[in-house]
Design a protein around this motif. Structure first.
Motif, PDB file in Angstrom:
ATOM      1  N   ALA A  12      23.334  40.303  52.121  1.00  0.00           N
ATOM      2  CA  ALA A  12      24.618  40.796  51.610  1.00  0.00           C
ATOM      3  C   ALA A  12      25.758  39.852  51.978  1.00  0.00           C
ATOM      4  CB  ALA A  12      24.889  42.196  52.163  1.00  0.00           C
ATOM      5  N   MET A  13      25.772  39.366  53.229  1.00  0.00           N
ATOM      6  CA  MET A  13      26.833  38.463  53.664  1.00  0.00           C
ATOM      7  C   MET A  13      26.785  37.141  52.896  1.00  0.00           C
ATOM      8  SD  MET A  13      28.629  40.161  55.749  1.00  0.00           S
ATOM      9  CE  MET A  13      29.667  38.813  56.346  1.00  0.00           C
ATOM     10  N   GLY A  18      28.840  33.565  48.762  1.00  0.00           N
ATOM     11  CA  GLY A  18      28.565  32.821  47.536  1.00  0.00           C
ATOM     12  C   GLY A  18      29.450  33.268  46.389  1.00  0.00           C
ATOM     13  N   GLN A  19      29.732  34.579  46.313  1.00  0.00           N
ATOM     14  CA  GLN A  19      30.589  35.083  45.247  1.00  0.00           C
ATOM     15  C   GLN A  19      31.998  34.527  45.354  1.00  0.00           C
ATOM     16  OE1 GLN A  19      33.316  37.365  45.254  1.00  0.00           O
ATOM     17  NE2 GLN A  19      33.406  37.464  43.010  1.00  0.00           N
ATOM     18  N   GLN A  20      32.515  34.456  46.571  1.00  0.00           N
ATOM     19  CA  GLN A  20      33.865  33.924  46.758  1.00  0.00           C
ATOM     20  C   GLN A  20      33.936  32.450  46.358  1.00  0.00           C
ATOM     21  OE1 GLN A  20      36.515  35.813  47.584  1.00  0.00           O
ATOM     22  NE2 GLN A  20      35.142  37.570  47.552  1.00  0.00           N
ATOM     23  N   SER A  23      33.576  32.183  42.491  1.00  0.00           N
ATOM     24  CA  SER A  23      34.799  32.560  41.782  1.00  0.00           C
ATOM     25  C   SER A  23      35.870  31.484  41.912  1.00  0.00           C
ATOM     26  CB  SER A  23      35.332  33.889  42.333  1.00  0.00           C
ATOM     27  OG  SER A  23      34.387  34.914  42.161  1.00  0.00           O
ATOM     28  N   PHE A  24      35.986  30.928  43.102  1.00  0.00           N
ATOM     29  CA  PHE A  24      37.044  29.955  43.365  1.00  0.00           C
ATOM     30  C   PHE A  24      36.839  28.680  42.547  1.00  0.00           C
ATOM     31  CE2 PHE A  24      38.851  26.407  45.814  1.00  0.00           C
ATOM     32  CZ  PHE A  24      40.148  26.838  45.935  1.00  0.00           C
ATOM     33  N   PHE A  25      35.600  28.230  42.447  1.00  0.00           N
ATOM     34  CA  PHE A  25      35.354  26.923  41.825  1.00  0.00           C
ATOM     35  C   PHE A  25      35.047  27.002  40.328  1.00  0.00           C
ATOM     36  CE2 PHE A  25      34.340  25.820  46.294  1.00  0.00           C
ATOM     37  CZ  PHE A  25      35.198  24.741  46.437  1.00  0.00           C
ATOM     38  N   THR A  26      34.560  28.139  39.822  1.00  0.00           N
ATOM     39  CA  THR A  26      34.066  28.149  38.444  1.00  0.00           C
ATOM     40  C   THR A  26      34.786  29.117  37.516  1.00  0.00           C
ATOM     41  OG1 THR A  26      32.368  29.823  38.938  1.00  0.00           O
ATOM     42  CG2 THR A  26      31.756  27.513  39.243  1.00  0.00           C
ATOM     43  N   THR A 105      25.363  43.953  45.782  1.00  0.00           N
ATOM     44  CA  THR A 105      26.458  43.379  46.576  1.00  0.00           C
ATOM     45  C   THR A 105      27.358  42.521  45.686  1.00  0.00           C
ATOM     46  OG1 THR A 105      25.069  43.348  48.558  1.00  0.00           O
ATOM     47  CG2 THR A 105      27.035  41.964  48.577  1.00  0.00           C
ATOM     48  N   TRP A 106      26.743  41.712  44.833  1.00  0.00           N
ATOM     49  CA  TRP A 106      27.512  40.868  43.905  1.00  0.00           C
ATOM     50  C   TRP A 106      28.407  41.728  43.007  1.00  0.00           C
ATOM     51  CZ3 TRP A 106      28.218  35.683  42.807  1.00  0.00           C
ATOM     52  CH2 TRP A 106      28.810  35.404  41.586  1.00  0.00           C
ATOM     53  N   LEU A 107      27.815  42.753  42.391  1.00  0.00           N
ATOM     54  CA  LEU A 107      28.586  43.601  41.481  1.00  0.00           C
ATOM     55  C   LEU A 107      29.708  44.325  42.219  1.00  0.00           C
ATOM     56  CD1 LEU A 107      25.730  45.161  39.299  1.00  0.00           C
ATOM     57  CD2 LEU A 107      27.411  43.457  38.605  1.00  0.00           C
TER      58      LEU A 107
END
Length: 302
Positions: A12-13, A18-20, A23-26, A105-107
Motif C-alpha cells: 500500500a505504501m 508511486g501514485q504521487q 501524477s506529478f510527472f505524467t 489503494t491506487w483508486l
C-alpha cells in the motif's frame, strides 16, 4: 499472520508513493470536450488493472492453482466435490484479496487526490451548481466546463464559477475515495469473521497451522536451493572435471567442441519418461554422455 499484514502495508505504501510520482510527472488533463473523460478514466482504471494483474502474477498461490493437479493420495480416496470446490473458492478469495491491495489503494488515493476525477467529469457538471450565462449554448457550456481543470484556459470572468465547480468535484471525489476505503475495510473485516466462523480449527490451532505452513515453506525453499545446487554440481563436475570450490584440484577436463555445442542453446525442460525431466541441456548431456575425453593436469604446463 503478521507477515501478511506487513506485506500488505508495504504494498500500500509503495502504491501511494508511486501514485504521487506518477501524477506529478505524467498527468496533464487535455481540457477538451470528449477527451477529458477518456483521459481521466484511463489514469484511474488502467494502472489499477495493471496492479491487479501484477498482484495475481506475483502470488505463488496463483501458479499453484493454475499448474496444480490432484495428488495421487487424493485420487486414491473418495473424491469430495463440494469440499474441493470450497477449497478452490477459498484459495481464489485469498489470492484476490492480496491482489486487490495495490489497485484499491491506487483508486482510493487518486480519488482522495481528486485531480483525475475533476478532469474526467468536469464537462458534465450541471449549471445549477454555478452561475452560468443564459446566452451560452449547451455545446459552448460543455467546452467551457471541459477547460475548467486548466486554470490558464479559463477567462477571468469565469474564475469564480471555475473555483465552485472544482471544489464541488473535489468534494465528490474525496467522498467516493473515503467510501471506497470504508467499504473495503468492512468487507475485509466481515470476510475474516466469516472465515473464522466456518473454519474447522480453533483460534490457537489456526495460528499454529499458519506458523507451520510458513515454516514449512521457508525450510522447503532452503532445501530446494541446496538440493538443486548439489544436483547441478554433479553435472558441472562431470563436464569440467572438478566441482566449484574444490581444493587441490589435480586435473581438469577439457570439453570438446561437440560437447560445447551440445550444452549451448535454449532448452528448459525435456521429458525423459513418465516420471522425470531433464532440466537443461547440461543435465541432458550429463545423463547421456560419458565423461571420457581430454584431461589436463593442473600442475603441468598446458
Amino acid at each position: 499472520g503478521k507477515e501478511v499484514v506487513v506485506a500488505n502495508a508495504v504494498i500500500a505504501m509503495l502504491t501511494i508513493f508511486g501514485q504521487q510520482l506518477f501524477s506529478f510527472f505524467t498527468f496533464s488533463c487535455p481540457c477538451h470536450v470528449g477527451q477529458n473523460l477518456i483521459y481521466g478514466l484511463a489514469f484511474l482504471g488502467v494502472p489499477a488493472l495493471i496492479l491487479l494483474v501484477v498482484g495475481y502474477a506475483l502470488n505463488n498461490q496463483t501458479w499453484r492453482l493454475v499448474t496444480g493437479k490432484r495428488s495421487p493420495l487424493q485420487e486414491q480416496a473418495k473424491p469430495n466435490g463440494f469440499l474441493q470446490c470450497k477449497l478452490v473458492c477459498f484459495v481464489l478469495c485469498s489470492i484476490t484479496g492480496r491482489a486487490l491491495v495495490a489497485p484499491v489503494t491506487w483508486l482510493a488515493v487518486t480519488l482522495i487526490n481528486g485531480s483525475y476525477y475533476v478532469c474526467a467529469v468536469s464537462e458534465y457538471v450541471s449549471e445549477s451548481y454555478y452561475e452560468a450565462s443564459p446566452n451560452v449554448t449547451a455545446d459552448e457550456r460543455r467546452r467551457i466546463l471541459a477547460a475548467f481543470p486548466c486554470s490558464q484556459l479559463v477567462p477571468p470572468e469565469l474564475t469564480r464559477a471555475r473555483d465552485e465547480v472544482i471544489l464541488l468535484l473535489r468534494y465528490q471525489s474525496q467522498v467516493a475515495g473515503w467510501l471506497l476505503i470504508a467499504v473495503v475495510v468492512i468487507t475485509v473485516f466481515l470476510s475474516y469473521c466469516l472465515a473464522s466462523c466456518f473454519s474447522p480449527l480453533s483460534f490457537l490451532h489456526f495460528r499454529y497451522w499458519s506458523s507451520y505452513v510458513s515454516n514449512e515453506q521457508e525450510l522447503f525453499d532452503e532445501a530446494t536451493d541446496q538440493h538443486s545446487r548439489l544436483y547441478a554440481m554433479q553435472h558441472v563436475r562431470k563436464f569440467f572435471g572438478f566441482a566449484p570450490g574444490s581444493e587441490n584440484v589435480k586435473e581438469i577436463r577439457i570439453p570438446s567442441l561437440r560437447e560445447w555445442q551440445a550444452i549451448s542453446g535454449l532448452a528448459f525442460l525435456k521429458r525423459v519418461d513418465e516420471e522425470h525431466y531433464d532440466y537443461s541441456l547440461l543435465h541432458d548431456w550429463a545423463l547421456k554422455e560419458s565423461a571420457n575425453g581430454k584431461y589436463l593436469k593442473t600442475d603441468e604446463d598446458p
